[in-house]
Design a protein around this motif. Sequence first.
Motif, mmCIF file in Angstrom:
data_model
loop_
_atom_site.group_PDB
_atom_site.id
_atom_site.type_symbol
_atom_site.label_atom_id
_atom_site.label_comp_id
_atom_site.label_asym_id
_atom_site.label_seq_id
_atom_site.Cartn_x
_atom_site.Cartn_y
_atom_site.Cartn_z
ATOM 1 N N GLY A 108 0.817 -1.224 0.000
ATOM 2 C CA GLY A 108 0.000 0.000 0.000
ATOM 3 C C GLY A 108 0.845 1.267 0.000
ATOM 4 O O GLY A 108 0.414 2.308 0.474
ATOM 5 N N ILE A 109 2.071 1.182 -0.544
ATOM 6 C CA ILE A 109 2.944 2.374 -0.563
ATOM 7 C C ILE A 109 3.411 2.674 -1.995
ATOM 8 O O ILE A 109 4.526 3.119 -2.219
ATOM 9 N N GLU A 110 2.523 2.428 -2.958
ATOM 10 C CA GLU A 110 2.915 2.580 -4.362
ATOM 11 C C GLU A 110 3.326 4.018 -4.703
ATOM 12 O O GLU A 110 4.167 4.241 -5.578
ATOM 13 N N GLU A 111 2.738 4.993 -3.975
ATOM 14 C CA GLU A 111 3.065 6.395 -4.289
ATOM 15 C C GLU A 111 4.558 6.692 -4.102
ATOM 16 O O GLU A 111 5.068 7.685 -4.607
ATOM 17 N N TYR A 112 5.258 5.839 -3.360
ATOM 18 C CA TYR A 112 6.693 6.067 -3.136
ATOM 19 C C TYR A 112 7.566 5.347 -4.166
ATOM 20 O O TYR A 112 8.775 5.452 -4.137
ATOM 21 N N TYR A 113 6.918 4.574 -5.059
ATOM 22 C CA TYR A 113 7.684 3.703 -5.960
ATOM 23 C C TYR A 113 8.611 4.491 -6.893
ATOM 24 O O TYR A 113 9.797 4.201 -6.989
ATOM 25 N N ASP A 114 8.059 5.505 -7.575
ATOM 26 C CA ASP A 114 8.871 6.216 -8.574
ATOM 27 C C ASP A 114 10.095 6.865 -7.931
ATOM 28 O O ASP A 114 11.205 6.779 -8.454
ATOM 29 N N SER A 115 9.884 7.495 -6.760
ATOM 30 C CA SER A 115 11.037 8.159 -6.131
ATOM 31 C C SER A 115 12.017 7.109 -5.613
ATOM 32 O O SER A 115 13.228 7.311 -5.612
ATOM 33 N N ASN A 116 11.486 5.964 -5.211
ATOM 34 C CA ASN A 116 12.362 4.898 -4.738
ATOM 35 C C ASN A 116 13.262 4.407 -5.874
ATOM 36 O O ASN A 116 14.468 4.207 -5.691
#
Length: 298
Positions: free
Chosen positions: A151-159
């Motif tokens: 449930g933390i997909e919003e952090y994927y691109d920056s990760n």
Amino acid sequence: MGVESGIPCISFSKNSKDLVEGSEEWKVLCKQVREAFEDYGCFQLVYDQVPVKLHEELLQGLKELFDLPDETKEKNVSTKFCYGYIGKEKDVPLYESLGIHNAPNLDEVELFTNLMWPDGKPTFCQTLNSMAKKVQEVEGIIRKMIFQNLGIEEYYDSNILNSDNLFRIMKYKAPCSDDLVVGLQPHIDKNILTILYQDIHGLELFSKEGQWFQVSPQPGTFIVFAGEALMGWSNGKIHAAMHKVMMQGDKDRYSYAFFSIPLEGTTVEIPKEQIDENHANLYLHNNPSILHIGAAVV
Ligand SMILES: O=C(O)CCC(=O)C(=O)O
Ligand SMILES: [Fe+2]
């Protein structure tokens, strides 16, 4: 999902709906990956984009590479531990490894092969780069599956933007003895994900129940480990497993691994979604909600 090598086996096919985000197949795979990481810290991956022939070609090249004189291999230097040449260390005398930073970039692989061979061995260079590109692609897919499932997909691109990578090739010299000898000491990978290939047996995993067991090689398949950085991101829900290599007999062992790594100097902040009344911030004691991983590599 099966359990042939002692750990769960998960199969991804690009020619089906498996990798179509949002499909039922995708959701099933996300759950399987998450459960494997929670229970074992790793799984065996069957990925149809990496043919057995590519593994065979890479292995053939690796054998020739490690047969080069030590002075040649020692030309692969780096200020960072594990990125250069490591060989015949006192505590792991059977182990040798060479690191290639950002191997999905052909220029970086060329720099490396030009150091090793006068003609740069273009075929091997292409093979290594092709393997690194395919493995980087599947690493991104696995990371996305985990971020979605947590449930933390919003952090994927920056990760992904804040990640670096290392491709490491390894040789373990045969001990020529019937006794088991340590090839690589027990350790937990500190990076995000490790995607490993072993040609013959030797890898052992420490289970959550507290026992060592062998992870047997299956031709053409990878072993995917969650590292400590991913454990941090999940606030400890994902397990980063201890593993080691044990050698026996008269056969040299070869392996290679792609490590995704937090960019040096970055800190990994535990997403607030991972912290609730049932999941206290595990890393609070020294460092409120910040886990420093940038300096640690593998
Ligand atoms: O060679 C292997 O099978 C394991 C290597 C490993 O665990 C590592 O390099 O972190
Ligand atoms: Fe490892």
